[in-house]
Design an enzyme around this catalytic site. Structure first.
Site, mmCIF file in Angstrom:
data_model
loop_
_atom_site.group_PDB
_atom_site.id
_atom_site.type_symbol
_atom_site.label_atom_id
_atom_site.label_comp_id
_atom_site.label_asym_id
_atom_site.label_seq_id
_atom_site.Cartn_x
_atom_site.Cartn_y
_atom_site.Cartn_z
ATOM 1 C CE LYS A 147 -0.311 4.053 -6.416
ATOM 2 N NZ LYS A 147 -0.112 3.109 -5.308
ATOM 3 C CE1 TYR A 174 0.314 7.595 -6.794
ATOM 4 C CE2 TYR A 174 -1.479 8.524 -8.099
ATOM 5 C CZ TYR A 174 -1.042 7.752 -7.036
ATOM 6 O OH TYR A 174 -1.950 7.118 -6.227
ATOM 7 C CG ASN A 223 -1.758 1.240 1.331
ATOM 8 O OD1 ASN A 223 -2.632 1.482 0.508
ATOM 9 N ND2 ASN A 223 -1.470 2.064 2.332
HETATM 10 P P1 NAD Z 1 -1.334 8.584 3.112
HETATM 11 O O1 NAD Z 1 -0.353 9.637 2.775
HETATM 12 O O2 NAD Z 1 -2.303 8.811 4.205
HETATM 13 O O3 NAD Z 1 -0.566 7.210 3.411
HETATM 14 C C1 NAD Z 1 0.632 6.868 2.782
HETATM 15 C C2 NAD Z 1 1.343 5.824 3.601
HETATM 16 O O4 NAD Z 1 2.539 5.428 2.902
HETATM 17 C C3 NAD Z 1 1.795 6.325 4.968
HETATM 18 O O5 NAD Z 1 1.664 5.293 5.920
HETATM 19 C C4 NAD Z 1 3.280 6.636 4.745
HETATM 20 O O6 NAD Z 1 4.052 6.518 5.927
HETATM 21 C C5 NAD Z 1 3.643 5.543 3.779
HETATM 22 N N1 NAD Z 1 4.863 5.838 3.031
HETATM 23 C C6 NAD Z 1 5.118 6.919 2.251
HETATM 24 N N2 NAD Z 1 6.367 6.828 1.750
HETATM 25 C C7 NAD Z 1 6.887 5.665 2.226
HETATM 26 C C8 NAD Z 1 8.150 5.020 2.071
HETATM 27 N N3 NAD Z 1 9.130 5.544 1.314
HETATM 28 N N4 NAD Z 1 8.357 3.857 2.712
HETATM 29 C C9 NAD Z 1 7.378 3.323 3.491
HETATM 30 N N5 NAD Z 1 6.166 3.887 3.665
HETATM 31 C C10 NAD Z 1 5.945 5.050 3.045
HETATM 32 O O7 NAD Z 1 -2.093 8.323 1.748
HETATM 33 P P2 NAD Z 1 -3.208 7.276 1.289
HETATM 34 O O8 NAD Z 1 -4.156 8.030 0.458
HETATM 35 O O9 NAD Z 1 -3.730 6.463 2.413
HETATM 36 O O10 NAD Z 1 -2.330 6.381 0.305
HETATM 37 C C11 NAD Z 1 -2.226 4.983 0.407
HETATM 38 C C12 NAD Z 1 -2.097 4.394 -0.993
HETATM 39 O O11 NAD Z 1 -3.294 4.664 -1.716
HETATM 40 C C13 NAD Z 1 -0.957 4.972 -1.817
HETATM 41 O O12 NAD Z 1 -0.344 3.931 -2.557
HETATM 42 C C14 NAD Z 1 -1.670 5.935 -2.756
HETATM 43 O O13 NAD Z 1 -0.947 6.148 -3.946
HETATM 44 C C15 NAD Z 1 -2.948 5.168 -2.985
HETATM 45 N N6 NAD Z 1 -4.091 5.938 -3.498
HETATM 46 C C16 NAD Z 1 -4.634 6.939 -2.773
HETATM 47 C C17 NAD Z 1 -5.735 7.621 -3.272
HETATM 48 C C18 NAD Z 1 -6.413 8.736 -2.517
HETATM 49 O O14 NAD Z 1 -7.269 9.425 -3.098
HETATM 50 N N7 NAD Z 1 -6.105 8.942 -1.234
HETATM 51 C C19 NAD Z 1 -6.259 7.288 -4.522
HETATM 52 C C20 NAD Z 1 -5.675 6.249 -5.242
HETATM 53 C C21 NAD Z 1 -4.593 5.570 -4.705
#
Ligand code: NAD
Length: 253
Positions: free
Chosen positions: A163, A159, A87
């Site tokens: 993905k 990005y 994730n």
């Molecule tokens: P968030 O920023 O709340 O969480 C991101 C997490 O990744 C955190 O726990 C952070 O510590 C961790 N992280 C970041 N860089 C890291 C690294 N180098 N090593 C280890 N951990 C690391 O964001 P989120 O929205 O919960 O994102 C989670 C996933 O969902 C991501 O892959 C993001 O791309 C994907 N995503 C999010 C959305 C959205 O709208 N929020 C949409 C599509 C996909």
């Protein structure tokens, strides 16, 4: 329905906040043993309230050494891996094509591609053993994105393509590891209300909401159950190589 998740050893990368943290909470509520990971050095306060066995592992997964160390530490603590959730990921900044340099390219690709690839690589022997010993499938679930489907916003092209790369390499892993009883599926979120969107103006957020048939961002807790479903052999033992969109109708591929 999810009773087969009790005592399963679940490693969730990037689970100190947002979607990962909500997913970790749900697995813990279902009796799984959960590894929480993030770049920060301290665990998130919330995990003190999680039932069962949870452990925090600090590791920077944009480096292969961090990926290997995380898997080693998780296995040393829990004795194996039954379910891996890739994730960790993020935007890494916004840059249009003409502003992309090597440093930006590496940052975005390392965070979103190297992290999932290397953690999966180091986890495979343990997932294989889990499947062999349990007689049930082991499961890898990665967090993709709606951006992989539609190209991402301006400045988020790398990005979005990272993905899309993740969506696609799963299809290859299905071919290589189905013989080992390991399943690979993607959860592809739409716009979810997390730190990912911090810094956007009210105007931009309003426009985004208007593009979603449900008229609002999703909550992390609304994404988490899909990981549970895809992790449970009882629920999804015949599902592999799929991308499941959780997006309020924002896109219907
Ligand atoms: P968030 O920023 O709340 O969480 C991101 C997490 O990744 C955190 O726990 C952070 O510590 C961790 N992280 C970041 N860089 C890291 C690294 N180098 N090593 C280890 N951990 C690391 O964001 P989120 O929205 O919960 O994102 C989670 C996933 O969902 C991501 O892959 C993001 O791309 C994907 N995503 C999010 C959305 C959205 O709208 N929020 C949409 C599509 C996909």
């Amino acid at each position: 329905m999810f009773s087969d998740l009790t005592n399963k050893r679940v490693l969730i990368t990037g689970s100190t906040a947002g979607i990962g943290l909500a997913t970790a909470a749900l697995f813990a509520q279902h009796g799984a043993k959960v590894g929480i990971n993030g770049m920060r050095s301290e665990p998130p306060a919330e995990i003190a309230t999680f039932p069962g066995e949870c452990e925090f592992f600090s590791a920077d997964l944009s480096r292969s050494a961090g990926c290997e160390a995380l898997v080693e530490a998780f296995v040393a603590r829990f004795g194996g891996i039954d379910i891996l959730i890739n994730n960790a990921g993020g935007l890494g900044g916004r840059n249009g094509l003409e502003a992309i340099d090597d440093e930006f390219f590496d940052r975005v690709m390392d965070l979103n591609c190297r992290s999932a690839l290397m953690v999966t690589k180091f986890a495979i022997p343990h997932l294989r053993t889990s499947a062999r010993e349990s007689g049930a499938t082991a499961s890898v679930i990665s967090t993709g994105s709606i951006a992989a489907r539609e190209g991402g916003g301006i400045g988020a092209g790398l990005y979005a393509s990272a993905k899309a790369w993740l969506h696609n390499i799963h299809r290859n892993w299905v071919k290589e590891f189905t013989q080992d009883n390991i399943r690979f599926n993607i959860v592809s979120p739409g716009s979810i209300d997390t730190a990912f969107h911090h810094g956007k103006s009210e105007e931009v957020l309003g426009k985004m909401c208007a593009s979603i048939p449900m008229g609002r961002f999703g909550r992390s807790e609304e994404v988490a159950p899909t990981y549970l479903f895809l992790a449970s052999h009882n629920c999804s033992g015949y599902i592999t190589g799929q991308v499941i969109d959780v997006n309020g109708g924002q896109i219907a591929p």
